[in-house]
Scaffold this motif. Structure first.
Motif, PDB file in Angstrom:
ATOM      1  N   CYS A 101       0.835  -1.209   0.000  1.00  0.00           N
ATOM      2  CA  CYS A 101       0.000   0.000   0.000  1.00  0.00           C
ATOM      3  C   CYS A 101       0.867   1.255   0.000  1.00  0.00           C
ATOM      4  O   CYS A 101       0.449   2.307  -0.475  1.00  0.00           O
ATOM      5  CB  CYS A 101      -0.915   0.026   1.224  1.00  0.00           C
ATOM      6  N   LEU A 102       2.084   1.134   0.541  1.00  0.00           N
ATOM      7  CA  LEU A 102       2.998   2.281   0.576  1.00  0.00           C
ATOM      8  C   LEU A 102       3.343   2.764  -0.823  1.00  0.00           C
ATOM      9  O   LEU A 102       3.778   3.908  -1.000  1.00  0.00           O
ATOM     10  CB  LEU A 102       4.272   1.908   1.329  1.00  0.00           C
ATOM     11  N   ASN A 103       3.140   1.908  -1.837  1.00  0.00           N
ATOM     12  CA  ASN A 103       3.489   2.276  -3.215  1.00  0.00           C
ATOM     13  C   ASN A 103       2.358   2.978  -3.956  1.00  0.00           C
ATOM     14  O   ASN A 103       2.608   3.591  -5.000  1.00  0.00           O
ATOM     15  CB  ASN A 103       3.886   1.029  -4.010  1.00  0.00           C
ATOM     16  N   HIS A 104       1.110   2.882  -3.431  1.00  0.00           N
ATOM     17  CA  HIS A 104       0.012   3.386  -4.254  1.00  0.00           C
ATOM     18  C   HIS A 104      -1.138   4.039  -3.501  1.00  0.00           C
ATOM     19  O   HIS A 104      -2.100   4.467  -4.129  1.00  0.00           O
ATOM     20  CB  HIS A 104      -0.560   2.251  -5.120  1.00  0.00           C
ATOM     21  N   CYS A 105      -1.062   4.134  -2.176  1.00  0.00           N
ATOM     22  CA  CYS A 105      -2.200   4.708  -1.454  1.00  0.00           C
ATOM     23  C   CYS A 105      -1.749   5.798  -0.488  1.00  0.00           C
ATOM     24  O   CYS A 105      -0.830   5.591   0.319  1.00  0.00           O
ATOM     25  CB  CYS A 105      -2.961   3.628  -0.693  1.00  0.00           C
ATOM     26  N   GLU A 106      -2.426   6.943  -0.544  1.00  0.00           N
ATOM     27  CA  GLU A 106      -2.096   8.061   0.327  1.00  0.00           C
ATOM     28  C   GLU A 106      -2.397   7.775   1.794  1.00  0.00           C
ATOM     29  O   GLU A 106      -1.845   8.431   2.683  1.00  0.00           O
ATOM     30  CB  GLU A 106      -2.879   9.308  -0.109  1.00  0.00           C
ATOM     31  N   MET A 107      -3.267   6.804   2.064  1.00  0.00           N
ATOM     32  CA  MET A 107      -3.643   6.487   3.447  1.00  0.00           C
ATOM     33  C   MET A 107      -2.734   5.434   4.071  1.00  0.00           C
ATOM     34  O   MET A 107      -2.970   4.996   5.196  1.00  0.00           O
ATOM     35  CB  MET A 107      -5.090   5.974   3.481  1.00  0.00           C
ATOM     36  N   ALA A 108      -1.686   5.029   3.374  1.00  0.00           N
ATOM     37  CA  ALA A 108      -0.893   3.869   3.789  1.00  0.00           C
ATOM     38  C   ALA A 108      -0.274   4.032   5.175  1.00  0.00           C
ATOM     39  O   ALA A 108      -0.298   3.097   5.990  1.00  0.00           O
ATOM     40  CB  ALA A 108       0.196   3.586   2.753  1.00  0.00           C
ATOM     41  N   PHE A 109       0.292   5.204   5.481  1.00  0.00           N
ATOM     42  CA  PHE A 109       0.958   5.373   6.772  1.00  0.00           C
ATOM     43  C   PHE A 109      -0.047   5.368   7.924  1.00  0.00           C
ATOM     44  O   PHE A 109       0.233   4.841   9.004  1.00  0.00           O
ATOM     45  CB  PHE A 109       1.779   6.670   6.785  1.00  0.00           C
ATOM     46  N   TYR A 110      -1.225   5.922   7.696  1.00  0.00           N
ATOM     47  CA  TYR A 110      -2.283   5.843   8.706  1.00  0.00           C
ATOM     48  C   TYR A 110      -2.679   4.393   8.943  1.00  0.00           C
ATOM     49  O   TYR A 110      -2.757   3.928  10.093  1.00  0.00           O
ATOM     50  CB  TYR A 110      -3.501   6.654   8.276  1.00  0.00           C
ATOM     51  N   CYS A 111      -2.935   3.669   7.861  1.00  0.00           N
ATOM     52  CA  CYS A 111      -3.389   2.281   7.991  1.00  0.00           C
ATOM     53  C   CYS A 111      -2.305   1.398   8.612  1.00  0.00           C
ATOM     54  O   CYS A 111      -2.612   0.476   9.371  1.00  0.00           O
ATOM     55  CB  CYS A 111      -3.819   1.734   6.636  1.00  0.00           C
ATOM     56  N   ARG A 112      -1.034   1.665   8.290  1.00  0.00           N
ATOM     57  CA  ARG A 112       0.041   0.878   8.893  1.00  0.00           C
ATOM     58  C   ARG A 112       0.101   1.104  10.397  1.00  0.00           C
ATOM     59  O   ARG A 112       0.244   0.140  11.167  1.00  0.00           O
ATOM     60  CB  ARG A 112       1.380   1.235   8.260  1.00  0.00           C
ATOM     61  N   ALA A 113       0.001   2.360  10.820  1.00  0.00           N
ATOM     62  CA  ALA A 113       0.011   2.651  12.257  1.00  0.00           C
ATOM     63  C   ALA A 113      -1.171   1.991  12.954  1.00  0.00           C
ATOM     64  O   ALA A 113      -1.040   1.462  14.066  1.00  0.00           O
ATOM     65  CB  ALA A 113      -0.011   4.163  12.474  1.00  0.00           C
ATOM     66  N   ARG A 114      -2.314   2.016  12.308  1.00  0.00           N
ATOM     67  CA  ARG A 114      -3.512   1.391  12.893  1.00  0.00           C
ATOM     68  C   ARG A 114      -3.346  -0.125  12.993  1.00  0.00           C
ATOM     69  O   ARG A 114      -3.696  -0.731  14.010  1.00  0.00           O
ATOM     70  CB  ARG A 114      -4.717   1.753  12.027  1.00  0.00           C
ATOM     71  N   ALA A 115      -2.790  -0.726  11.957  1.00  0.00           N
ATOM     72  CA  ALA A 115      -2.580  -2.180  11.979  1.00  0.00           C
ATOM     73  C   ALA A 115      -1.575  -2.567  13.058  1.00  0.00           C
ATOM     74  O   ALA A 115      -1.742  -3.576  13.754  1.00  0.00           O
ATOM     75  CB  ALA A 115      -2.100  -2.661  10.609  1.00  0.00           C
ATOM     76  N   ARG A 116      -0.522  -1.759  13.207  1.00  0.00           N
ATOM     77  CA  ARG A 116       0.463  -2.043  14.247  1.00  0.00           C
ATOM     78  C   ARG A 116      -0.152  -1.921  15.632  1.00  0.00           C
ATOM     79  O   ARG A 116       0.112  -2.737  16.526  1.00  0.00           O
ATOM     80  CB  ARG A 116       1.648  -1.093  14.115  1.00  0.00           C
ATOM     81  N   ALA A 117      -0.974  -0.896  15.835  1.00  0.00           N
ATOM     82  CA  ALA A 117      -1.617  -0.703  17.137  1.00  0.00           C
ATOM     83  C   ALA A 117      -2.548  -1.856  17.478  1.00  0.00           C
ATOM     84  O   ALA A 117      -2.715  -2.205  18.663  1.00  0.00           O
ATOM     85  CB  ALA A 117      -2.384   0.620  17.138  1.00  0.00           C
ATOM     86  N   GLU A 118      -3.136  -2.448  16.453  1.00  0.00           N
ATOM     87  CA  GLU A 118      -4.048  -3.582  16.659  1.00  0.00           C
ATOM     88  C   GLU A 118      -3.325  -4.919  16.628  1.00  0.00           C
ATOM     89  O   GLU A 118      -3.958  -5.969  16.708  1.00  0.00           O
ATOM     90  CB  GLU A 118      -5.126  -3.567  15.571  1.00  0.00           C
ATOM     91  N   ALA A 119      -1.970  -4.874  16.522  1.00  0.00           N
ATOM     92  CA  ALA A 119      -1.139  -6.085  16.444  1.00  0.00           C
ATOM     93  C   ALA A 119      -1.578  -6.984  15.297  1.00  0.00           C
ATOM     94  O   ALA A 119      -1.496  -8.215  15.379  1.00  0.00           O
ATOM     95  CB  ALA A 119      -1.173  -6.853  17.759  1.00  0.00           C
ATOM     96  N   SER A 120      -2.037  -6.377  14.196  1.00  0.00           N
ATOM     97  CA  SER A 120      -2.551  -7.134  13.066  1.00  0.00           C
ATOM     98  C   SER A 120      -1.423  -7.800  12.292  1.00  0.00           C
ATOM     99  O   SER A 120      -0.355  -7.214  12.087  1.00  0.00           O
ATOM    100  CB  SER A 120      -3.339  -6.209  12.133  1.00  0.00           C
TER     101      SER A 120
END
Length: 380
Positions: A301-320
């Motif tokens: 997602c880091l290659n094609h989506c502007e929301m990637a850093f938000y979603c990565r932080a959210r996934a990390r917080a959820e231990a996904s």
């Protein structure tokens, strides 16, 4: 009673100007088809870059000014003099038989730059060529059109559509190099997926005239610099799977009402821009709204989506497990988080029926790790 879908999508976007779909945003549907957040942001025409930045996760997404200029320069060189270099490449590199070529620049609409006017001319000359009543062979700057989730999407390619042996082909002109016959796989995939949107749009245009889908090839012609020179070369790219995948995702967008119906009433991503065009909405409130919508993060997602850093932080917080990529995620079927995986590995959680085999493998891996750590003096 719920409001109509268009009304609810407009409420998600808020007061901001609607952003239309383009080939890049359509390609992102195929890159991460499971992401509800991305689907809703695109369907509502929301400004993902502005939303991500205000939420505290700005993304350096997009080409640098240098890369953008280099790409424009290379494309101009390939298309110069009626696409002389492109024709040389098609004949010499790809061995295509193009004995007579009629070049048409569909960007020329007599000073009228409206998308609708350009699309009408594109439709007219392409249909004439398909029906054998026109003399066009090579078509530059076509303006294509798709209906996406009830919204108009005009696709302005940086490509050429050409017709040979009764079929249309899409050409993607990119500035990344093809070295010894190989190009960067991620860049090839990105270019090909964008081209798939043009394939689907061109097929839709011909379908309306009763011309079969086989009139548009799902083999993409990729034109790029050869080795470390600025001299163009070309390669065929089989895009059948990506065309099929994107077609499915476009059908999913047509069912956007199903996703909208799951949202809380009153949810909005509106930044509440002031007269100075700066957001007045508290960033914490925006983040809470984003957290209401399911998001599926993947490393690419880091290659094609502007929301990637938000979603990565959210996934990390959820231990996904999503942060480890789709391959790892699929191997851990039935296990959603690293916390759950560690709990099963340590015997602290009781596995469900569908988790038993993976839990046994995790416990075995934990025992091996403990033995190796003991043999190396307890180093972790």
């Amino acid at each position: 009673m719920k409001a109509p879908v268009d009304t609810r999508l407009a409420a998600l976007r808020g007061s901001a100007k609607r952003l239309d779909y383009n080939a890049r945003s359509l390609a992102a549907l195929e890159n991460n088809p499971r992401c509800t957040l991305r689907a809703l942001l695109d369907a509502s025409g929301s400004n993902k870059a502005a939303i991500a930045e205000h939420a505290g996760y700005p993304s350096p997404f997009g080409q640098s000014a240098f890369a953008f200029a280099r790409g424009n320069t290379f494309e101009a060189m390939v298309k110069d003099n009626g696409c002389a270099e492109l024709l040389r490449v098609l004949r010499e590199t790809l061995k295509l038989t193009l004995p007579e070529v009629a070049y048409l620049d569909l960007n020329d609409v007599g000073g009228d730059g409206r998308n609708e006017t350009r699309h009408d001319r594109t439709a007219r000359v392409l249909l004439q060529a398909a029906q054998g009543t026109g003399d066009g062979t090579l078509f530059d700057h076509p303006m294509l059109y798709l209906q996406v989730g009830g919204q108009e999407a005009f696709l302005e390619p940086d490509l050429v559509a050409f017709r040979v042996d009764g079929r249309f082909y899409i050409v993607e002109i990119k500035s990344f190099p093809i070295i010894d016959g190989q190009a960067d796989p991620a860049q090839v995939r990105s270019a090909t997926t964008q081209a798939c949107a043009y394939v689907i749009a061109l097929r839709a245009l011909l379908d309306e005239a009763g011309i079969g889908r086989e009139a548009v090839s799902d083999t993409i012609v990729l034109v790029a610099p050869k080795d470390f020179t600025n001299r163009p070369t070309a390669a065929f790219v089989d895009a059948r799977k990506q065309v099929a995948a994107l077609t499915r995702q476009l059908a999913r967008i047509e069912r956007i009402s199903d996703l909208v119906d799951l949202l809380p009433e009153g949810l909005t991503f509106d930044l509440d821009l002031g007269k100075d065009k700066r957001p007045r909405r508290p960033a914490e409130e925006l983040a809470e709204a984003l957290n209401e919508v399911p998001a599926t993060y993947r490393p690419d997602c880091l290659n094609h989506c502007e929301m990637a850093f938000y979603c990565r932080a959210r996934a990390r917080a959820e231990a996904s497990l999503d942060v480890l990529g789709p391959v790892v995620r699929e191997q851990f079927g039935g296990i959603d988080t690293t916390t759950m995986a560690l709990g099963l590995a340590r015997g602290q959680l009781t596995p469900s029926e569908d988790q038993r085999d993976m839990a046994a493998a995790l416990r075995h891996a934990a025992r091996l790790r403990a033995e190796l750590a003991g043999a190396s003096g307890g180093a972790a």
